[in-house]
Design a protein around this motif. Structure first.
Motif, PDB file in Angstrom:
ATOM      1  N   ARG A 105      -8.624 -39.289  23.233  1.00  0.00           N
ATOM      2  CA  ARG A 105      -8.305 -40.413  22.337  1.00  0.00           C
ATOM      3  C   ARG A 105      -8.899 -41.708  22.872  1.00  0.00           C
ATOM      4  NH1 ARG A 105      -2.160 -41.852  22.108  1.00  0.00           N
ATOM      5  NH2 ARG A 105      -2.790 -42.454  24.221  1.00  0.00           N
ATOM      6  N   SER A 106      -8.814 -41.918  24.179  1.00  0.00           N
ATOM      7  CA  SER A 106      -9.358 -43.147  24.762  1.00  0.00           C
ATOM      8  C   SER A 106     -10.879 -43.176  24.688  1.00  0.00           C
ATOM      9  CB  SER A 106      -8.896 -43.296  26.213  1.00  0.00           C
ATOM     10  OG  SER A 106      -9.505 -42.311  27.054  1.00  0.00           O
ATOM     11  N   LEU A 107     -11.499 -41.980  24.663  1.00  0.00           N
ATOM     12  CA  LEU A 107     -12.960 -41.893  24.594  1.00  0.00           C
ATOM     13  C   LEU A 107     -13.480 -41.827  23.160  1.00  0.00           C
ATOM     14  CD1 LEU A 107     -13.553 -39.248  27.421  1.00  0.00           C
ATOM     15  CD2 LEU A 107     -14.108 -41.682  27.548  1.00  0.00           C
ATOM     16  N   GLY A 108     -12.578 -41.666  22.208  1.00  0.00           N
ATOM     17  CA  GLY A 108     -12.988 -41.518  20.825  1.00  0.00           C
ATOM     18  C   GLY A 108     -13.557 -40.154  20.512  1.00  0.00           C
ATOM     19  N   ALA A 109     -13.134 -39.143  21.258  1.00  0.00           N
ATOM     20  CA  ALA A 109     -13.639 -37.773  21.066  1.00  0.00           C
ATOM     21  C   ALA A 109     -12.651 -36.960  20.241  1.00  0.00           C
ATOM     22  CB  ALA A 109     -13.862 -37.097  22.415  1.00  0.00           C
ATOM     23  N   TRP A 110     -13.188 -36.138  19.362  1.00  0.00           N
ATOM     24  CA  TRP A 110     -12.372 -35.215  18.566  1.00  0.00           C
ATOM     25  C   TRP A 110     -12.047 -33.987  19.398  1.00  0.00           C
ATOM     26  CZ3 TRP A 110     -14.132 -30.485  15.885  1.00  0.00           C
ATOM     27  CH2 TRP A 110     -13.220 -29.989  14.947  1.00  0.00           C
ATOM     28  N   VAL A 111     -10.834 -33.470  19.264  1.00  0.00           N
ATOM     29  CA  VAL A 111     -10.412 -32.277  20.007  1.00  0.00           C
ATOM     30  C   VAL A 111     -10.081 -31.161  19.027  1.00  0.00           C
ATOM     31  CG1 VAL A 111      -8.780 -31.281  21.658  1.00  0.00           C
ATOM     32  CG2 VAL A 111      -9.443 -33.688  21.850  1.00  0.00           C
ATOM     33  N   LEU A 112     -10.618 -29.970  19.300  1.00  0.00           N
ATOM     34  CA  LEU A 112     -10.269 -28.757  18.569  1.00  0.00           C
ATOM     35  C   LEU A 112      -9.680 -27.782  19.574  1.00  0.00           C
ATOM     36  CD1 LEU A 112     -10.269 -26.860  16.120  1.00  0.00           C
ATOM     37  CD2 LEU A 112     -12.639 -26.253  16.701  1.00  0.00           C
ATOM     38  N   SER A 113      -8.407 -27.442  19.397  1.00  0.00           N
ATOM     39  CA  SER A 113      -7.719 -26.569  20.349  1.00  0.00           C
ATOM     40  C   SER A 113      -7.233 -25.306  19.661  1.00  0.00           C
ATOM     41  CB  SER A 113      -6.529 -27.307  20.970  1.00  0.00           C
ATOM     42  OG  SER A 113      -5.835 -26.471  21.881  1.00  0.00           O
ATOM     43  N   MET A 114      -7.294 -24.187  20.380  1.00  0.00           N
ATOM     44  CA  MET A 114      -6.878 -22.905  19.829  1.00  0.00           C
ATOM     45  C   MET A 114      -5.374 -22.699  19.975  1.00  0.00           C
ATOM     46  SD  MET A 114      -9.886 -22.086  18.978  1.00  0.00           S
ATOM     47  CE  MET A 114     -10.599 -23.743  19.207  1.00  0.00           C
ATOM     48  N   SER A 115      -4.769 -22.157  18.935  1.00  0.00           N
ATOM     49  CA  SER A 115      -3.364 -21.768  19.003  1.00  0.00           C
ATOM     50  C   SER A 115      -3.236 -20.333  18.505  1.00  0.00           C
ATOM     51  CB  SER A 115      -2.490 -22.745  18.203  1.00  0.00           C
ATOM     52  OG  SER A 115      -1.110 -22.479  18.444  1.00  0.00           O
ATOM     53  N   THR A 116      -2.046 -19.925  18.106  1.00  0.00           N
ATOM     54  CA  THR A 116      -1.776 -18.509  17.873  1.00  0.00           C
ATOM     55  C   THR A 116      -0.881 -18.284  16.664  1.00  0.00           C
ATOM     56  OG1 THR A 116      -0.737 -16.534  18.848  1.00  0.00           O
ATOM     57  CG2 THR A 116       0.178 -18.658  19.469  1.00  0.00           C
ATOM     58  N   ASP A 117      -0.993 -17.087  16.078  1.00  0.00           N
ATOM     59  CA  ASP A 117      -0.073 -16.691  15.008  1.00  0.00           C
ATOM     60  C   ASP A 117       1.336 -16.468  15.546  1.00  0.00           C
ATOM     61  OD1 ASP A 117      -0.800 -14.432  16.467  1.00  0.00           O
ATOM     62  OD2 ASP A 117      -1.031 -13.133  14.711  1.00  0.00           O
ATOM     63  N   TYR A 118       1.478 -16.370  16.878  1.00  0.00           N
ATOM     64  CA  TYR A 118       2.801 -16.142  17.468  1.00  0.00           C
ATOM     65  C   TYR A 118       3.711 -17.369  17.413  1.00  0.00           C
ATOM     66  CZ  TYR A 118       2.077 -11.423  19.366  1.00  0.00           C
ATOM     67  OH  TYR A 118       1.892 -10.068  19.505  1.00  0.00           O
ATOM     68  N   VAL A 119       3.260 -18.448  16.807  1.00  0.00           N
ATOM     69  CA  VAL A 119       4.183 -19.571  16.557  1.00  0.00           C
ATOM     70  C   VAL A 119       5.154 -19.209  15.435  1.00  0.00           C
ATOM     71  CG1 VAL A 119       2.533 -21.309  17.346  1.00  0.00           C
ATOM     72  CG2 VAL A 119       2.663 -20.760  14.908  1.00  0.00           C
ATOM     73  N   PHE A 120       4.900 -18.102  14.726  1.00  0.00           N
ATOM     74  CA  PHE A 120       5.782 -17.645  13.650  1.00  0.00           C
ATOM     75  C   PHE A 120       6.564 -16.411  14.087  1.00  0.00           C
ATOM     76  CE2 PHE A 120       2.156 -19.644  11.329  1.00  0.00           C
ATOM     77  CZ  PHE A 120       2.861 -20.707  10.781  1.00  0.00           C
ATOM     78  N   ASP A 121       7.675 -16.131  13.367  1.00  0.00           N
ATOM     79  CA  ASP A 121       8.522 -14.999  13.764  1.00  0.00           C
ATOM     80  C   ASP A 121       8.133 -13.694  13.081  1.00  0.00           C
ATOM     81  OD1 ASP A 121       9.496 -15.263  11.173  1.00  0.00           O
ATOM     82  OD2 ASP A 121      11.490 -15.982  11.776  1.00  0.00           O
ATOM     83  N   GLY A 122       7.180 -13.729  12.161  1.00  0.00           N
ATOM     84  CA  GLY A 122       6.662 -12.511  11.572  1.00  0.00           C
ATOM     85  C   GLY A 122       7.507 -11.895  10.484  1.00  0.00           C
ATOM     86  N   THR A 123       8.412 -12.673   9.894  1.00  0.00           N
ATOM     87  CA  THR A 123       9.306 -12.108   8.875  1.00  0.00           C
ATOM     88  C   THR A 123       8.892 -12.436   7.446  1.00  0.00           C
ATOM     89  OG1 THR A 123      10.773 -14.041   8.999  1.00  0.00           O
ATOM     90  CG2 THR A 123      11.274 -12.168  10.447  1.00  0.00           C
ATOM     91  N   ARG A 124       8.007 -13.465   7.258  1.00  0.00           N
ATOM     92  CA  ARG A 124       7.668 -13.881   5.894  1.00  0.00           C
ATOM     93  C   ARG A 124       6.179 -14.212   5.759  1.00  0.00           C
ATOM     94  NH1 ARG A 124      11.921 -18.180   3.616  1.00  0.00           N
ATOM     95  NH2 ARG A 124      10.875 -17.514   1.684  1.00  0.00           N
ATOM     96  N   PRO A 125       5.312 -13.249   5.999  1.00  0.00           N
ATOM     97  CA  PRO A 125       3.879 -13.507   5.851  1.00  0.00           C
ATOM     98  C   PRO A 125       3.483 -13.482   4.367  1.00  0.00           C
ATOM     99  CG  PRO A 125       4.239 -11.218   6.415  1.00  0.00           C
ATOM    100  CD  PRO A 125       5.592 -11.864   6.421  1.00  0.00           C
TER     101      PRO A 125
END
Length: 313
Positions: A105-125
């Motif tokens: 943010r201080s450098l003015g750079a964009w960040v793209l970070s990887m996350s996961t489907d495991y943030v969900f509980d898998g009951t309502r796809p």
């Protein structure tokens, strides 16, 4: 871009399963873009050695590189490790990401970070990006906290949620898809030995996603940013072929042309709880013309052409 210089991308975690695929894909833009890769393990002469838990080193690297964009592929992604060592999971998946976001943010750079489907509980796809998260395990919680740390510190940055990944590996255990291969082959050889059939999970539905396809998605997202059409917030990408590990094992056996002896395990047995079906909706990226999907049978045949050249451990 600064002063007419080449568009600079810092790829953090270039030596891992996904990082290598992204590095290979971005190398195609090497004449137009400047790619600076980091690696903690399995680095090479073209990579900067960086432990993302060393916050001072991370800040120094970013200030020296002055990137236009940062792709964060480094993480602790093994659910059992995260469950047994939540402090390590937090250090890699949350605290390091917060430091990167703050410096970016201080450098003015964009960040793209990887996350996961495991943030969900898998009951309502299937799950949309703005559906309420409900992680079942320490891995999912750490990645969700990482998402919040990144977007809270740097709102113009972006999260890319991904499911089960597979792709070119340095050993079969590097992906939960290819890791099945040695047991499948061993089961096919069990008729004249004491080896047991291979038991494979047939309870959880997964959407194996090919890392070279994800690398194309990431390149497309970077191209959007480079031309001023920055994508922010939460995005998702997933393969579209549902299968259990039992299904995956049957396909691997067909490709290898072995008579595998497989047993379907229809109840969860993992010590670390895992969601049953976390299918991610990819419509946001698809609507932007972003994406590529390689059929599983095609991709796995390409990967298994190297069997048994790779070590099993």
């Amino acid at each position: 871009m600064r002063g007419g210089e080449r568009f600079t991308v810092a790829l953090i975690g270039a030596s891992g399963l996904l990082g290598r695929a992204v590095a290979a894909e971005l190398a195609q833009n090497a004449k137009e873009w400047r790619i600076v890769r980091t690696a903690h393990r399995r680095g090479d002469a073209d990579s900067v050695s960086l432990d993302i838990r060393d916050h001072d080193a991370v800040r120094a690297f970013l200030r020296d590189t002055t990137p236009d964009a940062i792709v964060v592929a480094a993480a602790e992604r093994r659910p059992d490790v995260c469950e047994n060592d939540p402090a390590l999971a937090r250090a890699l998946n949350v605290d390091a990401l917060r430091t990167i976001a703050d410096e970016a943010r201080s450098l003015g750079a964009w960040v793209l970070s990887m996350s996961t489907d495991y943030v969900f509980d898998g009951t309502r796809p299937p799950y949309l990006p703005d559906d309420a998260p409900a992680p079942l395990n320490a891995y999912g919680r750490s990645k969700l906290d990482g998402e919040r740390a990144l977007l809270g510190c740097h709102p113009k940055s972006c999260v890319l949620r991904l499911p089960l990944l597979y792709g070119p590996v340095v050993d079969w255990s590097e992906s939960a898809v290819t890791s099945l291969t040695p047991a499948i082959v061993a089961s096919a050889n069990s008729a004249h030995s004491a080896s047991a059939p291979a038991t494979m999970d047939a309870w959880a539905t997964r959407y194996p996603t090919y890392t070279p396809d994800v690398a194309v998605v990431i390149r497309h997202m970077l191209e959007h940013h480079a031309r001023g059409a920055t994508i922010s917030g939460i995005t998702q990408w997933s393969g579209d072929e549902p299968m259990t590990k039992f299904d995956i094992a049957e396909r691997i056996a067909r490709v290898l042309n072995v008579n595998a002896k497989l047993v379907a395990q229809r109840t969860p047995t993992d010590s670390t709880p895992r969601p049953r079906d976390c299918h991610l909706d990819s419509a946001r990226l698809e609507s932007l013309g972003i994406g590529r999907r390689t059929r599983f049978d095609t991709a796995i045949a390409h990967l298994l052409a190297r069997y048994p050249a790779l070590p099993s451990q």
